[in-house]
Structures are given as structure tokens and as C-alpha cells.
Design an enzyme around this catalytic site. Sequence first.
Site, PDB file in Angstrom:
ATOM      1  CG  ASN A 267      22.964  14.388  13.161  1.00 40.76           C
ATOM      2  OD1 ASN A 267      22.105  14.037  14.155  1.00 40.76           O
ATOM      3  ND2 ASN A 267      24.049  13.431  13.241  1.00 40.76           N
TER       4      ASN A 267
ATOM      5  CG  ASP B   1      27.601  10.643  12.327  1.00 37.61           C
ATOM      6  OD1 ASP B   1      26.730  11.201  12.274  1.00 37.61           O
ATOM      7  OD2 ASP B   1      27.939   9.459  13.234  1.00 37.61           O
TER       8      ASP B   1
ATOM      9  CB  SER C  20      30.134  17.933  15.650  1.00 37.26           C
ATOM     10  OG  SER C  20      31.518  17.658  16.128  1.00 37.26           O
TER      11      SER C  20
ATOM     12  CG  HIS D  88      27.980  12.397  16.182  1.00 34.17           C
ATOM     13  ND1 HIS D  88      27.295  11.250  15.988  1.00 34.17           N
ATOM     14  CD2 HIS D  88      29.587  12.214  16.493  1.00 34.17           C
ATOM     15  CE1 HIS D  88      28.172  10.144  16.239  1.00 34.17           C
ATOM     16  NE2 HIS D  88      29.297  10.766  16.547  1.00 34.17           N
TER      17      HIS D  88
HETATM   18  C1  GAR Z   1      22.408  13.447  22.002  1.00 29.26           C
HETATM   19  O1  GAR Z   1      23.615  13.086  23.098  1.00 29.26           O
HETATM   20  C2  GAR Z   1      22.685  13.465  20.486  1.00 29.26           C
HETATM   21  O2  GAR Z   1      23.995  14.128  20.452  1.00 29.26           O
HETATM   22  C3  GAR Z   1      22.970  11.947  20.411  1.00 29.26           C
HETATM   23  O3  GAR Z   1      22.031  11.403  21.028  1.00 29.26           O
HETATM   24  C4  GAR Z   1      21.375  12.138  22.152  1.00 29.26           C
HETATM   25  C5  GAR Z   1      20.080  12.609  22.222  1.00 29.26           C
HETATM   26  O4  GAR Z   1      19.611  13.185  23.459  1.00 29.26           O
HETATM   27  N1  GAR Z   1      22.928  11.693  18.844  1.00 29.26           N
HETATM   28  C6  GAR Z   1      23.444  10.831  18.298  1.00 29.26           C
HETATM   29  O5  GAR Z   1      24.405   9.900  18.877  1.00 29.26           O
HETATM   30  C7  GAR Z   1      23.421  10.895  16.678  1.00 29.26           C
HETATM   31  N2  GAR Z   1      24.260   9.798  16.135  1.00 29.26           N
HETATM   32  P1  GAR Z   1      18.301  14.053  23.412  1.00 29.26           P
HETATM   33  O6  GAR Z   1      17.011  13.083  22.794  1.00 29.26           O
HETATM   34  O7  GAR Z   1      18.104  14.228  24.726  1.00 29.26           O
HETATM   35  O8  GAR Z   1      18.371  15.188  22.637  1.00 29.26           O
END
Ligand code: GAR
Length: 196
Positions: free
Chosen positions: A112, A150, A141, A114
Site C-alpha cells: 500500500n 497502516d 511510505s 500511504h
Molecule cells: C494518495 O495520496 C495515497 O497516498 C492516498 O490516497 C491518494 C490516492 O491518490 N492513500 C491513502 O490515504 C490510503 N490510506 P491517487 O488515486 O491519485 O493515486
Amino acid sequence: MRLSGKLSLAVLISGRGSNLQALIDACEDPGFPAAIKIVVSNRPAVYGLERAQNHNIPVQAIDHKQYSSRETFEDALSDALERHAPDLICLAGFMRVLTPHFIRRWEGKIINIHPSLLPAYKGVDTHARVLADGGAESGCSVHYVTAELDSGPVIVQRRVPVLPGDTPDILAARILEQEHIAYPEAVRRIAETMNG
Ligand code: GAR
């Protein structure tokens, strides 16, 4: 390179898919040791699915709202994934918590991304919490997914400064740029480890 070829990836998304795009772009380099076999979204009609289709990658929408429990949704997800036999399942903005039922099925094969420097700021609203605490830096991360949210082993981290005038959106955008470097780097490292 693995004797059997490239690492097979499944990418799970819930939205715009900019991290998916970073993985697509990396995989289009012939020297990159992985290939995306399937993209699955738990939300229909999100832009990330279009990004995959633009690169001729098979997609599937499995709407979690159509299932009566997390486990039945996860069984449908596993069925879709199994058809593509992924070596690695990459959660890329996948905003559905996965239960041990799914995580056990794919033990050690789920990673994942995060938007914080784990173990700090697990969960949601990371940027607002970093700013409220007056932190001097943040980042992202890539980590293995375990049953605890997480909390699995970190594979790659990238750091950014928190700057005067930052809002959650400004900080998120600065971190997102680093996410797009970190995710392909993590996949590369895993591929190299698996290749021995
Ligand atoms: C990213 O910033 C990712 O790190 C976060 O959602 C966004 C997705 O963007 N994920 C989380 O918060 C997971 N807990 P994207 O759809 O443009 O890749």
C-alpha cells in the site's frame, strides 16, 4: 530478472489513480521488472479505470455497495484477482479497509502507499494532523499490508519539508509528487528481492 519473467501486478484503486499512472508509466519502460495484469476499482466510473483502459490494461469495477458484507465483497475481489495470478497486489488510493479474511488469502503479497512517514499518522486526514501538530516534515511510505491498519513493514519512504503557508492540499500535492517516485521504486525493490 525472475526466471519466469516480470513480476505480475494487480492494482486496486478507488479514484483518480495518479499512483496507478506512475506504475503504468514505470511498467512501460522495457527494463522495469513488473507488468500490470489487471486494475480493479471498488467504485465504478472512476478516472483511474480510464487511465488503465488508455493503456490497454484489463479493468474491472467491483462495487462494494452491491455486497452485503466486507467478506463477500472481498471474495468477489479475490475471484477477479485469481484469474490474473498476481505476484503482488498494489493498493493505490484504494480507500476500502481490507479484513484479515482477504489479507490472509494474499499473505505477504499486498502493498500500500500511504501519505505519511509511517508509523506516524496512520489513518485518514494525515496532512491536516501534521499541520495541526506543527511538524517540520512529512512524506509518504510504501509498506506491506498486514491485518493492523497502516502498520506492516515499510519498503520505501520519501520525505518532504512542511513549509510556511502550507494547507493540507498544498502539502498533499508536494507529497504526491514523491509518491509517484516511491511506488515504482518499491515495486522494483520487491522484484529484485524475489529475483534473488
Ligand atoms: C494518495 O495520496 C495515497 O497516498 C492516498 O490516497 C491518494 C490516492 O491518490 N492513500 C491513502 O490515504 C490510503 N490510506 P491517487 O488515486 O491519485 O493515486
